[in-house]
Design a protein around this motif. Structure first.
Motif, short mmCIF file in Angstrom:
data_model
loop_
_atom_site.label_atom_id
_atom_site.label_comp_id
_atom_site.label_asym_id
_atom_site.label_seq_id
_atom_site.Cartn_x
_atom_site.Cartn_y
_atom_site.Cartn_z
N LEU A 45 0.87 -1.17 -0.30
CA LEU A 45 0.08 -0.17 -0.10
C LEU A 45 0.93 1.16 0.08
O LEU A 45 0.53 2.28 -0.51
CB LEU A 45 -0.79 0.06 1.32
CG LEU A 45 -1.77 1.04 1.34
CD1 LEU A 45 -2.78 1.25 0.07
CD2 LEU A 45 -2.64 1.24 2.67
N GLU A 46 1.96 1.15 0.84
CA GLU A 46 2.74 2.28 0.72
C GLU A 46 3.39 2.63 -0.46
O GLU A 46 3.43 3.71 -1.12
CB GLU A 46 4.02 2.38 1.85
CG GLU A 46 3.56 2.13 3.20
CD GLU A 46 2.85 3.52 3.59
OE1 GLU A 46 3.40 4.50 3.24
OE2 GLU A 46 1.96 3.54 4.44
N ASN A 47 3.77 1.51 -1.22
CA ASN A 47 4.44 1.67 -2.65
C ASN A 47 3.22 2.43 -3.71
O ASN A 47 3.49 3.43 -4.40
CB ASN A 47 4.87 0.29 -3.19
CG ASN A 47 6.04 -0.16 -2.33
OD1 ASN A 47 6.69 0.63 -1.79
ND2 ASN A 47 6.31 -1.42 -2.45
N ALA A 48 1.97 1.79 -3.38
CA ALA A 48 0.96 2.35 -4.20
C ALA A 48 0.74 3.63 -4.02
O ALA A 48 0.47 4.96 -5.05
CB ALA A 48 -0.28 1.35 -4.06
N LYS A 49 0.66 3.97 -2.67
CA LYS A 49 0.53 5.77 -2.38
C LYS A 49 1.66 6.45 -3.08
O LYS A 49 1.47 7.42 -3.41
CB LYS A 49 0.59 5.67 -0.99
CG LYS A 49 -0.69 5.48 -0.12
CD LYS A 49 -0.38 5.58 1.31
CE LYS A 49 -1.84 5.05 2.08
NZ LYS A 49 -1.81 5.09 3.26
N ARG A 50 3.04 6.01 -2.99
CA ARG A 50 3.88 6.64 -3.46
C ARG A 50 3.85 6.95 -5.01
O ARG A 50 3.97 7.99 -5.61
CB ARG A 50 5.39 6.12 -3.34
CG ARG A 50 6.49 6.86 -3.70
CD ARG A 50 7.78 6.34 -3.02
NE ARG A 50 7.88 5.06 -3.71
CZ ARG A 50 8.05 3.96 -2.95
NH1 ARG A 50 7.72 3.95 -1.82
NH2 ARG A 50 8.43 2.63 -3.76
N TYR A 51 3.67 5.85 -5.50
CA TYR A 51 3.30 5.94 -7.38
C TYR A 51 2.32 6.87 -7.56
O TYR A 51 2.13 7.37 -8.48
CB TYR A 51 3.13 4.52 -7.75
CG TYR A 51 4.08 3.54 -7.51
CD1 TYR A 51 5.40 3.98 -7.18
CD2 TYR A 51 3.86 2.17 -7.10
CE1 TYR A 51 6.10 3.21 -7.00
CE2 TYR A 51 5.00 1.26 -7.08
CZ TYR A 51 6.29 1.77 -6.91
OH TYR A 51 7.20 0.81 -6.70
N HIS A 52 1.13 6.83 -6.78
CA HIS A 52 -0.18 7.61 -6.96
C HIS A 52 0.26 9.21 -6.91
O HIS A 52 -0.17 9.86 -7.72
CB HIS A 52 -1.31 7.17 -6.16
CG HIS A 52 -2.61 7.81 -6.21
ND1 HIS A 52 -3.16 7.87 -7.36
CD2 HIS A 52 -3.20 8.70 -5.45
CE1 HIS A 52 -4.24 8.51 -7.09
NE2 HIS A 52 -4.29 9.18 -6.07
N GLU A 53 1.02 9.50 -5.73
CA GLU A 53 1.53 10.68 -5.79
C GLU A 53 2.12 11.24 -6.91
O GLU A 53 2.01 12.62 -7.11
CB GLU A 53 2.17 10.79 -4.39
CG GLU A 53 1.16 10.77 -3.10
CD GLU A 53 2.27 10.71 -1.74
OE1 GLU A 53 1.66 10.66 -0.80
OE2 GLU A 53 3.61 10.85 -2.00
#
Length: 388
Positions: A45-53
């Motif tokens: 989830l943290e990786n997905a948040k970073r990519y989303h930002e």
């Protein structure tokens, strides 16, 4: 790899992990196994948040990736994350119910809805989950649904938009559900969905008319009954409170309410109300009238209860049984058999005693038997019974 490809890789990884987790047997789901999977889930989830930002701020995207599509991918990731993490937390609660995990924002606690703070309190009774109310599109149910849903979900700081949208769609049925049927489960649609519901049902004039229709539509009580009186009173109080919450000056309507409700009462209850007022020239209040109705239906309940206690079942009267005497007789006493001879036609005897038949030869006897229609075995014909 571009951020779009990385984001899709995270989605595919979560889908595989969640699918494999569902196939895992209960014996393998130990505390360490669940905690390890939860750590891996949080990392994804943290990786997905970073990519989303990066994507939202204008990061590198391939030509075949659109920003709107990638936002939808991130919504899918969060939906899988919520369902996946909830199942693992439920598994941990089953293994150690006395020490539940402290939920974080985005993870539903044991109460059924996430909250900003959730502390473990040992030796405290664990309450059942609090579920959002349901709403089918009835105007008279809208205010109650609106207030409860706003408190539990809409104003809950521990819920993000996609979670609120999930609870909103799950709580709707009937016409209300069809109103939002075209909106997908995504974070951007929650505000639109909530506004659509309020625009349709948060209509003061329509709400007032709906409550008044319920009030005036109550049936006239042609028969004295405690249940009908309670129903009249409960419905009236519910309508009065609802109209008062909508800002109408209900407190000034006592005389009007009493007059309308008086027309709904049975003749006996109307008489008792007039006797209660007597020669009093002052106008009664609505509270006086509701107190009278309460006293009246309690009296009717007591009468019915007393009647059921004092009424004794009638004894079952059995008609007397007349004794019958049976006398056994022997066969000779009961009847005697008379035979009409079919050969000589002159006597009441069998063929074996007929002189004419006995003097015949074998061929003549066979012909005589066939012509007489008697049995060739017993040489008997129709029998006449004479009772004595």
């Amino acid at each position: 790899m571009s951020f779009g490809e990385l984001q899709k890789e995270v989605l595919a990884q979560l889908e595989r992990d969640f699918s494999n987790f569902k196939k895992t047997g209960q014996a393998r789901r130990t505390s360490n196994y669940l905690k390890t999977r939860m750590e891996l889930l949080e990392q994804n989830l943290e990786n997905a948040k970073r990519y989303h930002e990066e994507i939202v701020s204008g990061g590198k995207l391939e030509e075949n990736f659109k920003k709107e599509d990638m936002i939808a991918v991130f919504d899918q990731i969060r939906a899988i994350y919520l369902e996946y993490r909830t199942e693992m937390m439920d598994g941990l609660d089953k293994l150690s119910p006395s020490a539940p995990l402290t939920p974080t924002v985005g993870a539903p606690p044991s109460t059924g809805l996430p909250s900003a703070t959730h502390q473990s309190q040992p030796n405290v009774l664990k309450l059942p989950p609090i579920k959002p109310p349901t709403f089918s599109g009835s105007y008279t149910s809208w205010r109650s649904y609106h207030d409860i849903f706003t408190s539990l979900v809409h104003n809950n700081p521990g819920l993000n938009e996609i979670q609120k949208m999930h609870f909103l769609k799950e709580s709707l049925t009937g016409d209300a559900e069809r109103l939002l049927h075209h909106l997908d489960l995504s974070s951007g649609n929650y505000a639109k969905a909530w506004d659509l519901l309020k625009e349709r049902y948060d209509h003061k004039r329509v709400l007032v008319n709906s409550y008044l229709k319920v009030f005036f539509g109550q049936p006239v009580q042609s028969k004295e009954s405690a249940e009908s009186l309670k129903s009249l009173l409960d419905t009236t109080i519910e309508v009065v409170h609802a109209l008062e919450n909508l800002g109408l000056p209900v407190k000034d309507w006592d005389t009007i309410l009493i007059y309308i409700l008086f027309q709904k009462l049975s003749a006996k209850t109307q008489q008792l109300w007039e006797e209660k007022l007597g020669n009093n020239k002052e106008l009664p209040t609505f509270a006086d009238f509701t107190d009278f109705l309460k006293s009246r239906f309690r009296t009717l309940e007591a009468i019915v209860q007393q009647a059921s206690c004092t009424t004794q079942p009638k004894p079952v009267t059995k008609s007397p049984v007349t004794a019958k005497t049976f006398h056994a007789k022997t066969q000779k006493q009961q009847f005697k058999t008379q035979y009409q001879c079919q050969i000589c036609k002159k006597g009441q005897h069998s063929l074996m005693k007929c002189y004419r038949f006995l003097n015949m030869d074998a061929v003549q006897k066979q012909q005589a038997v066939q012509q007489a229609g008697v049995c060739e075995n017993c040489l008997l014909t129709a029998t006449k019974l004479v009772f004595v």
